[in-house]
Design a protein around this motif. Structure first.
Motif, PDB file in Angstrom:
ATOM      1  N   TYR A 182      62.205  32.223  61.706  1.00 29.99           N
ATOM      2  CA  TYR A 182      63.556  31.982  61.183  1.00 29.99           C
ATOM      3  C   TYR A 182      63.677  32.490  59.772  1.00 29.99           C
ATOM      4  O   TYR A 182      62.721  32.489  59.003  1.00 29.99           O
ATOM      5  N   ARG A 183      64.878  32.879  59.437  1.00 28.31           N
ATOM      6  CA  ARG A 183      65.133  33.365  58.082  1.00 28.31           C
ATOM      7  C   ARG A 183      64.833  32.276  57.068  1.00 28.31           C
ATOM      8  O   ARG A 183      65.152  31.109  57.302  1.00 28.31           O
ATOM      9  N   HIS A 238      64.945  35.816  62.678  1.00 24.83           N
ATOM     10  CA  HIS A 238      64.622  37.123  62.107  1.00 24.83           C
ATOM     11  C   HIS A 238      64.887  38.186  63.142  1.00 24.83           C
ATOM     12  O   HIS A 238      64.638  37.983  64.329  1.00 24.83           O
ATOM     13  N   VAL A 256      61.995  43.185  61.941  1.00 24.26           N
ATOM     14  CA  VAL A 256      61.536  42.577  60.682  1.00 24.26           C
ATOM     15  C   VAL A 256      60.338  41.692  60.963  1.00 24.26           C
ATOM     16  O   VAL A 256      59.311  41.744  60.282  1.00 24.26           O
ATOM     17  N   VAL A 257      60.449  40.892  62.017  1.00 25.67           N
ATOM     18  CA  VAL A 257      59.355  39.965  62.327  1.00 25.67           C
ATOM     19  C   VAL A 257      58.094  40.749  62.642  1.00 25.67           C
ATOM     20  O   VAL A 257      57.011  40.468  62.128  1.00 25.67           O
ATOM     21  N   GLN A 296      71.849  38.325  65.884  1.00 23.81           N
ATOM     22  CA  GLN A 296      70.480  37.796  65.860  1.00 23.81           C
ATOM     23  C   GLN A 296      70.007  37.344  67.218  1.00 23.81           C
ATOM     24  O   GLN A 296      68.823  37.412  67.526  1.00 23.81           O
ATOM     25  N   ASP A 324      71.655  32.428  56.820  1.00 19.05           N
ATOM     26  CA  ASP A 324      70.383  31.922  56.321  1.00 19.05           C
ATOM     27  C   ASP A 324      70.257  30.421  56.484  1.00 19.05           C
ATOM     28  O   ASP A 324      69.289  29.817  56.022  1.00 19.05           O
TER      29      ASP A 324
END
Length: 1855
Positions: A1149-1150, A1175, A1179-1180, A1322, A1411
């Motif tokens: 998670y962000r 995320h 990115v992850v 997302q 976020d």
């Protein structure tokens, strides 16, 4: 007499020299061969003979004729009449030309236009070459030319026995009269006869039929467009296939322009070789063959076009009707010009009379007097070259006149009278047309022309011989003979009849156009006159009273003229010395006059004031005099060259006129006036000039010279005078103010390249004459001086050149100007120095603002004017009331606020103090402005400050405030707004400022203090974050040892990394060290924990063996803020998840904000979770690959596996799903379904739709799909399985309108256990649950930056910044709609209602947006507020904000841009938006909230104000780091200012019920489902209301209004004082002064208790007691009280219908006080302090004193309270309401007091006391004893006393 024809030319086809396909014209012969001396032979005739180019033709065309026009270098026009015929080509030419023809054809196919026939000739004899006979003349007699050339052609073709040389010789020697209406018959010696008529007046154009033809061919609209285009100097291009028509069209257009002459390029027929002329930048009128336009779009195809060019057209019907129509059309245009230019002669300035008249036109005065200043078209016409020519030609006072002069002088009145009578207008047009026709055809019965014509089809005969070569000698001999004869004859010069041109009636000033409040009535002018006479009589107080009215009146033109006239009367010998006050008044009025003058000064106001500003003066000290001009310089008119030129010419005219008038006329040459005023006995300057021009030829040479010299020296002396005047008005008093000068339009724009006055070459060009080495200030002066010198020099150059000043004089002037300027600068320095020493004008005393305790002044008051900013209230707009703004006062800057205090500048408003302030921290935008001060109308620097608390300070600094002070203010403001560190904000500096020397407290006995504890905590956290994780094996997650550093988000501040290892970071609480235990206990005390325990979400047990029965537990995993820095220390997680797994889950998670439980429904046991967004996959993956030595895939799998496990644990922990197999979900689900949705007309709750159309999704099949929620209000729906209303309902219920919430409790059993609401983008990364126990809801939400942008627009809409041009509710609503603020509110409410529905139906919801700290927080907070009545109490709402907003890390400092670091990010009001949503719900359910609307506004104001520490910093972690979170728990709090907003609210609530909602009567089970459509939302009055009396009412200490008079009777025994008070909507706080029964009664109770000497109890206790009593009362009756009966009639959703209450700082207006008793056994819980009161006291608030409630009434004397006198009152006994009321007198409607009979204990006989009425019997006295006090009464006599006692007794017994 003049020659009919100058040259005869024969032009033939010749080959092109370069051998190209086209031929070229060759002149074969011309006669005479020698050029005439007065008229050289025009070049390029051969081009114009064949405008389309010289080409061979395959067939014989009939002869053509047209007239081309050539203009020579002297602008003389030459008319070339061309007759063209075709002859067979000679054999030598044929071969060459056929080749050329084929080449030409190829070219045509390749690139464009075939000029030759596309069939090649079969025989060589079939090509024909053109040959042209040309006649060149300066006269325009086209018909004569056509006949003459036709005759020559006929002689040649028909072979007549006439000598061609003789005919041509006669033609060249024929002379005709020029004008004057004579006629002449001519013959060329071939048996022909022609009659030539000349027009009567030469100046009128001759149009024949050309105008009529133009209209016929192009239509009225097109011709009018052409007419306007030609007038405004556009390019006009005619296209036609006929050359004659081109020439006629151009001639017609010129005729329409009369009396203006067209002075640009004029080529009616343009040859092909000259087409590039069309790209010239100058205007033109040109005709071109239509073949040259690529796509010819002919407007009109006239059948006559084919015949138009024929030299011998077939005979047609008479053209006389066309000719008459032509004249009628011209008459219409002539009338138009006469009306347009009427009175133009009154605006002519005659600058010189001898040797030649020089005349200038005063354009501005003309436009102003005609009221046509805004007329763009007329402005362009007057600026054009044609009009300039018109002035120089027609302005001459002594010349021959024509029809236009007569019309404009004598017929204007008639035209105005005829305007509304069309038949009279037509008659006038016909009269004019007849005059024009007669001008062209003076002799109607003319003998017919007799000219031979060739036979029919003669051009087709084969037997032509070519045109013969003529004998030059013969022709030349005839010409010479004629010339010799002419020399002998005397020149027949026709004498012009010159007269004085009539000027016509003077221009009547067209009534003022300005409408509205400035129509100048005689009363206004009277006010102006009176004020000026008061000023000069020294009655300053009287003048001061009138001044505001005068300044308002001066908006009108007549009042300004009146002012100038009145001031003129007070000037003697060019000087008027005033005292200081008079001087100030005069200057103020002048400034007011000038501020509305445009740069042109079209009404002559500046012109009238110019002599006055150099006349009025005051003595500053011996030898130093200040003139008014130094105070009126800030107006654009002074820097406009056109204004100075007009003024100069006007004055020169006055002096020149005076020069020629006899002394007996009694006009002194010094009298200056802007324009020559004409009285009956005075001749105007034009009349004088006309007379002088008439006499001029009779004067001797010496006399002529003398007059010329006198005139020249007059102009020269005026030029010197004006150089002085200009330096007066252009040089500022203070040379340092040059920047103001720079900003003026004129001076800056006149600089060559740059706009600033300092050009690079300046030092070299101008400054040598000054002392350039004397430092910075002098250089500045030179800079101004240089600019002014240049400006004056340009002016002098222009006017002197135009007025014929000799070059010597001009040179002298150039030398003089710098000296004049320099001299003036030196004078000004003394004046400036002395004016500084003047005692300042008595300005109003600065009012000091009240400050909060601990608030300190940073900058003392700077004098400013507060200007109106577009909100109507301040200027007495829609709300009513006087104009409070502009106000004059001072601005103060304190450590906490920016404050303006002052008084309105309008003295009629009275002594009202105007206050406007806002917290420094709320400043969102600051910009410098340049504005006019309201009093002196001077241009001053200003500042506009806008705040996010919806306040705006638009200020102009007073002239006494230097620019450096203003700059210092800006810098300090910026410093306070953006401190480098949060510790520098007011909330932190407040405590330390009060106790600077306090030593730190040390507590030894109670273990470590909380301050040291928080330090340890932070230290531990830093170590934990900074070092590698070392944990026990039991909790060892895979791959953790290798994890290097925390994610990049965590590295916001530098943390010192300590190397020492510390065991057991993630152990459960059993292994905690003592300091950690302290941390835990303090964490448990936090709001979150208290709330979790209330909700039954688990306890923090001390042993490892937790109660397994509990589904959730409180985990201390984040107590060191190691996992997620923005989360609280204790979190609710599923029982089955171990702490060590949470670390891995958080990575998905962000910001590591993994899902945690924040609320559980008491009824359905569903839980609400919150987290950051997921995320993105990429990115992850990237993040994991960097940080793990093990293969990335395994790591990724483990993380997402952990995530799935976690979600599964959440589902399992819900009782209804724990044992199920998970098959009860709606449908199998795949991410492919995310997009689809089917709109249907369903109720709002299921859908997240746009505000207008509530679209929804219909149950289409057994498999449901979510649909996306579209961004920003596009129509969209959620899929049919969505939480609330899934499927079944659609088929059962009718659609609800307006987005009304349908009844709950009809959900289908099939649904997912957990819904995840996340960003569309997302959720693509999440794999659907294989067992389908959770479903994803992809929605599109707005981002923080959209909130920011929307808020900016909302601010602009509510506080515009500048007054609207036409304020209307529509414009506000439009800008409100543009802001999209309400659309965002709608979206939030919509999503929240959806989640409420899901939770209510038993499904859990995870909100996982952005976020996790903005929209997520808004949604989860709203959901809890709607679902749980506890959060709608004061305590509950505080808990909600502390838990969801503060502990879960909403970034208050970042979003509020609290420090320098956040400056760039700007203000984003996420929390304010949430409060607005709560406000919308509050409006719809007013009885469900314990707190009032004022409470919301209070929080909205203070979350940005930085007065309290509550809303500072971004997370609990940061608060601990600063030692904020626990600092006060161990300390004894002194009586410091509150540091927490909650503490402040508590303190205030004890004193006053301002935060309490009296209509609070909740239903325990009520889940609120508000309407969310935009149409149901209201603009929060927090954004729009403002109180100028005291500033924002949210700092309670500052906003205490004046105490109200406590007793209704005055001690002196006089008439009772009225309790009424005037409330200004724009000034006072309306909510505060509106009557509110409950607050009033509570205050009354408190007052009475104080009077009786009892300690007053708190309002809340009194209120609760009254409520309890009322409830008891209702139960004893065995039936509901009236209020509960009322409630039972209201349906279940009664409250959503919305009872709107006016909210105010002191409680709320009582609209309803309803309480519902659902069951007789229900008890009041601690959170339900329900609000009800005795019914009897409710009546009087809303019922008037009407007769049906008056059982008995009469007069009684009543003794006032302690030490008060007796008063006669009118008493009313009311059995209905069971009360005794009293009034001042019988007709009074306002009740002065009430005695509740329920409280009466006894009625007994009384005794007289001191002050009782003397004449009354003792037995007339009686007392009424109540539980509170004893009332003493006295009737007028004994019987009436007895009657009163009986009545009261019977009332008591009835009760």
């Amino acid at each position: 007499m003049a020659r009919l024809a100058d040259y005869f030319v024969l032009v033939a086809f010749g080959p092109h020299p370069r051998g190209s396909g086209e031929g070229q014209g060759q002149i074969l012969q011309r006669f005479p061969e020698k050029d005439w001396e007065d008229n050289p032979f025009p070049q390029g005739i051969e081009l114009f003979c064949q405008p389309s180019g010289w080409q061979l033709c395959p067939e014989r065309n009939p002869p053509t004729f047209f007239v081309a026009v050539l203009t020579d270098i002297n602008s003389e026009r030459h008319y070339c009449a061309c007759l063209t015929f075709w002859e067979p080509v000679e054999s030598t030419q044929e071969v060459m030309c056929t080749e050329d023809a084929t080449e030409k054809e190829e070219e045509a196919h390749g690139g464009g236009q075939a000029q030759l026939s596309s069939t090649a000739p079969a025989q060589p004899g079939q090509l024909f070459a053109p040959k042209t006979l040309v006649l060149v003349s300066r006269l325009d007699h086209a018909d004569v030319f056509r006949n003459s050339l036709g005759l020559i052609y006929t002689i040649h073709v028909e072979g007549l026995n006439v000598n061609l040389e003789n005919v041509i010789g006669n033609l060249l020697t024929c002379t005709v009269p020029l004008a004057g209406g004579s006629q002449r018959t001519i013959s060329l010696g071939a048996g022909d006869r022609q009659v030539i008529q000349t027009p009567l007046v030469d100046s009128l154009p001759v149009s024949r039929c050309s105008v009529a033809l133009l209209f016929r061919q192009l239509g009225i609209t097109n011709v009018l467009s052409l007419f306007c285009a030609a007038l405004t100097e556009h390019k006009v291009l005619f296209l036609s296939r006929s050359y004659q028509r081109l020439a006629d069209a151009c001639r017609g257009l010129l005729a329409l322009l009369f009396p203006l002459r067209y002075s640009f390029t004029y080529v009616p027929i343009l040859p092909a070789q000259l087409l590039e002329v069309l790209s010239t930048p100058t205007p033109f009128i040109i005709g071109v063959n239509a073949a040259f336009q690529a796509e010819t779009q002919e407007l009109v195809l006239d059948p006559e076009l084919e015949l138009a060019d024929l030299a011998f057209p077939p005979p047609t019907t008479s053209a006389s009707s066309l000719k008459m129509q032509d004249k009628e059309l011209r008459a219409v245009f002539l009338r138009l010009f006469a009306q347009l230019l009427q009175g133009y002669r009154w605006c002519l300035h005659i600058v010189r009379i001898h040797p030649e008249p020089v005349i200038r036109f005063h354009k501005a005065a003309f436009l102003g007097q005609r009221g046509l200043v805004e007329d763009d078209f007329l402005m362009k016409v007057l600026e054009g070259m044609a009009f300039a020519g018109f002035v120089s030609e027609r302005g001459v006072p002594y010349r021959s006149t024509d029809l236009f002069d007569e019309l404009v002088a004598h017929e204007v009145a008639r035209m105005r009278a005829d305007e509304n009578h069309p038949h009279r207008v037509l008659r006038h047009v016909q009269e004019l047309a007849e005059q024009l026709y007669k001008n062209e055809n003076p002799y109607p019965a003319v003998a017919m022309h007799k000219v031979q014509r060739p036979g029919e089809a003669s051009h087709l005969r084969r037997t032509h011989r070519p045109f013969p070569r003529l004998d030059e000698g013969t022709v030349q001999w005839i010409v010479d003979q004629a010339a010799a004869k002419m020399q002998g004859a005397p020149p027949a010069v026709k004498a012009e009849r010159r007269t004085t041109v009539p000027s016509g009636p003077p221009m009547t000033a067209i009534l003022e156009r300005c409408s509205g409040p400035h129509i100048n009535s005689a009363r206004r002018l009277e006010v102006v006159r009176n004020c000026i006479s008061y000023v000069f009589e020294g009655k300053m107080l009287e003048a001061k009273k009138l001044l505001p009215a005068v300044l308002r009146a001066l908006k009108g033109r007549a009042a300004r003229r009146c002012l100038a006239h009145e001031l003129h009367l007070h000037v003697q010998q060019n000087r008027a010395v005033l005292d200081h006050q008079q001087f100030d008044f005069v200057v103020r009025m002048m400034n007011c006059c000038l501020q509305d003058c445009t740069s042109l000064d079209e009404h002559g106001i500046a012109a009238a004031l110019l002599p006055l500003v150099t006349a009025f003066c005051r003595k500053l000290s011996p030898g130093v005099t200040q003139f008014a001009y130094s105070c009126v310089q800030e107006h654009v008119v002074w820097s406009t060259p056109q204004f100075w030129e007009a003024m100069f010419y006007g004055d020169v005219q006055t002096h020149i006129r005076a020069l020629y008038l006899e002394p007996s006329d009694g006009v002194s040459p010094t009298q200056e006036t802007g324009e020559a005023q004409s009285q009956d006995d005075e001749r105007s300057a034009l009349d004088v000039a006309s007379e002088q021009r008439r006499l001029w030829p009779t004067l001797s040479r010496e006399k002529q010279q003398e007059l010329v010299q006198k005139e020249e020296s007059t102009v020269f002396s005026q030029a010197i005078h004006y150089a002085n005047r200009m330096s007066y008005l252009l040089l500022p008093l203070d040379s340092s103010k040059s920047r103001l000068l720079r900003e003026r339009a004129g001076l800056g724009d006149l600089e060559s390249a740059s706009n600033s006055l300092v050009t690079n070459s300046m030092a070299g060009s101008v400054a040598e004459s000054y002392d350039t080495e004397s430092g910075f200030e002098d250089a500045e002066t030179c800079d101004v001086a240089g600019a002014v010198v240049r400006f004056i020099n340009r002016f002098v150059d222009k006017v002197c050149t135009e007025s014929g000043v000799t070059s010597d004089h001009l040179k002298g002037l150039h030398v003089m100007v710098p000296d004049i300027v320099q001299m003036h600068i030196e004078t000004l320095e003394a004046v400036h120095r002395e004016s500084k020493r003047l005692p300042p004008i008595q300005k109003p005393k600065l009012l000091r603002p009240r400050l909060l305790p601990g608030e300190e002044c940073v900058l003392d008051g700077l004098r400013v004017y507060l200007l109106p900013d577009g909100r109507e209230e301040g200027v007495g707009g829609s709300g009513g009331g006087p104009a409070l703004l502009p106000a004059e006062g001072a601005v103060f800057l304190t450590t906490y606020r920016v404050i303006f205090t002052g008084m309105p500048t309008d003295p009629l408003v009275g002594e009202q103090v105007v206050v406007r302030s806002f917290p420094v921290a709320a400043l969102t935008k600051e910009k410098r402005i340049s504005v006019q001060t309201p009093v002196d109308q001077l241009l001053q620097d200003g500042l506009q400050l806008r705040s996010c608390t919806f306040q705006l300070l638009k200020m102009a600094f007073d002239e006494e405030v230097g620019s450096d002070s203003a700059e210092l203010f800006r810098k300090q403001l910026h410093k306070l707004r953006y401190p480098p560190d949060i510790r520098a904000t007011f909330a932190f500096t407040l405590g330390s400022a009060l106790t600077p020397g306090r030593p730190p407290r040390v507590t030894k006995d109670k273990g470590p203090s909380f301050r040291t504890l928080s330090r340890n905590l932070v230290k531990n956290a830093k170590k934990t974050i900074g070092r590698q994780y070392v944990t026990r094996k039991k909790y060892n997650p895979p791959g953790w040892e290798h994890r290097g550093q925390p994610p990049p988000e965590d590295q916001e501040d530098e943390i010192s990394v300590s190397e020492e290892l510390e065991p057991s970071t993630l152990t459960p609480s059993s292994a905690l060290k003592p300091s950690d235990r302290m941390t835990m206990s303090s964490l448990v005390e936090r709001a979150c924990c208290r709330d979790y325990q209330r909700l039954g979400l688990g306890t923090l047990s001390s042993s490892l063996s937790r109660a397994k029965s509990e589904p959730f537990r409180i985990s201390p995993v984040n107590r060191m803020y190691a996992i997620c820095r923005s989360y609280p220390g204790l979190l609710i997680v599923p029982q089955s998840i171990q702490d060590n797994a949470l670390q891995r889950v958080s990575r998905c998670y962000r910001q590591n904000r993994f899902p945690v439980v924040c609320w559980r429904s008491g009824r359905s046991k569903a839980v609400l979770l919150r987290s950051g967004g997921l995320h993105g996959k990429g990115v992850v993956g990237l993040f994991k690959a960097q940080n793990t030595p093990s293969p990335g895939q395994a790591q990724a799998d483990s993380s997402s596996l952990e995530q799935e496990k976690y979600l599964q644990a959440v589902v399992s922990s819900m009782p209804r799903y724990a044992d199920s197999s998970g098959r009860n979900t709606l449908s199998s689900f795949s991410s492919a379904h995310m997009g689809g949705h089917v709109p249907s007309p369903r109720a709002r709750v299921t859908t997240l739709s746009n505000p207008l159309a509530a679209s929804a999704s219909r149950w289409t099949a057994s498999r449901g799909k979510w649909s996306s929620v579209r961004a920003s209000g596009r129509s969209s729906g959620l899929g049919a399985d969505v939480g609330s209303r899934l499927a079944g309902r659609d088929l059962l219920s009718t659609p609800h309108t307006n987005g009304a919430p349908p009844d709950s409790g009809f959900l289908r059993p099939q649904r997912a256990a957990l819904y995840i609401i996340g960003d569309k983008a997302q959720l693509k990364g999440v794999r659907p649950d294989p067992l389908q126990q959770w479903e994803l809801v992809p929605i599109e939400v707005f981002e923080a930056r959209q909130v920011k942008a929307s808020f900016k627009k909302l601010l602009k809409a509510c506080v515009p910044g500048c007054p609207a041009t036409e304020p209307s509710p529509a414009s506000f609503l439009r800008s409100l709609e543009d802001s999209e603020w309400l659309i965002q509110i709608h979206k939030l409410l919509q999503i929240s209602v959806l989640v409420v529905e899901l939770l209510d139906s038993g499904s859990s919801v995870l909100v996982s947006l952005e976020d996790g700290w903005d929209i997520t927080t808004q949604v989860v907070s709203l959901v809890q507020l709607l679902s749980d009545p506890f959060y709608r109490t004061l305590e509950g709402f505080r808990l909600l904000v502390e838990k969801e907003w503060l502990s879960f890390g909403h970034r208050f400092s970042h979003r509020g841009a609290h420090t320098l670091a956040g400056q760039s990010s700007g203000f984003t009001p996420v929390f304010l938006q949430f409060l607005d949503c709560v406000h919308q719900v509050h409006l719809q359910f007013p009885m469900e909230f314990e707190f009032s609307q004022f409470y919301l506004k209070f929080l909205g104001y203070h979350h940005t104000s930085r007065r309290f520490r509550t809303f500072l910093l971004d997370s609990d972690y940061e608060r601990i780091e600063l030692g904020l979170l626990y600092e006060e728990k161990g300390e004894r709090r002194g009586q410091l200012a509150c540091k927490s907003v909650w503490e402040y609210v508590d303190r205030l609530s004890k004193r006053t019920p301002m935060f309490y909602n009296y209509t609070y009567a909740p239903e325990d089970t009520e889940v609120l489902r508000p309407y969310s459509n935009v149409s149901n939302l209201k603009v929060w009055d927090f954004y729009t209301e403002e109180t100028l009396a005291e500033g924002p009412p949210y700092d309670w200490e500052l906003a205490q209004g004046p105490p109200e008079p406590p007793e209704e009777e005055r001690p002196d025994g006089g008439a009772p004082q009225s309790r009424r008070r005037v409330v200004w909507p724009c000034y006072d706080s309306r909510p505060r002064v509106q009557p509110d029964a409950i607050s009033r009664l509570l205050e009354e109770l408190q007052r009475l208790e104080t009077e009786l000497g009892r300690p007053s109890e708190r309002w809340k206790e009194t209120w609760d007691r009254v409520k309890a009593a009322q409830r008891l009362e209702g139960r004893q009756d065995g039936r509901g009280t009236p209020s509960s009966l009322l409630v039972s009639a209201v349906p279940h959703h009664r409250r959503s219908l919305g009872v709107y209450l006016q909210e105010g700082p002191v409680g709320s207006t009582l609209s309803l006080s309803l309480d519902s008793d659902q069951s007789s056994g229900s008890t009041t819980s601690s959170s339900r302090q329900a609000a009800r009161r005795s019914t009897s006291t409710l009546y009087s608030q809303f019922q008037t004193a009407e007769s049906e409630n008056r059982s008995y009434e009469g007069t009684l004397y009543k003794k006032g309270a302690f030490m008060k006198p007796w008063k006669a009152r009118w008493f009313v006994l009311d059995k209905t309401k069971h009360q005794l009321r009293y009034y001042d007198h019988r007709v009074d409607t306002e009740c002065k007091g009430v005695i509740d009979l329920a409280e009466v204990e006894a009625v007994a006989p009384g005794t007289p006391t001191i002050g009782a009425p003397k004449t009354v019997d003792e037995k007339a006295f009686f007392d009424v004893k109540t539980t509170r006090r004893v009332y003493n009464f006295c009737a007028q006599d004994v019987p009436s006393a007895q009657q009163w006692v009986d009545r009261i007794q019977s009332c008591l017994s009835d009760a």
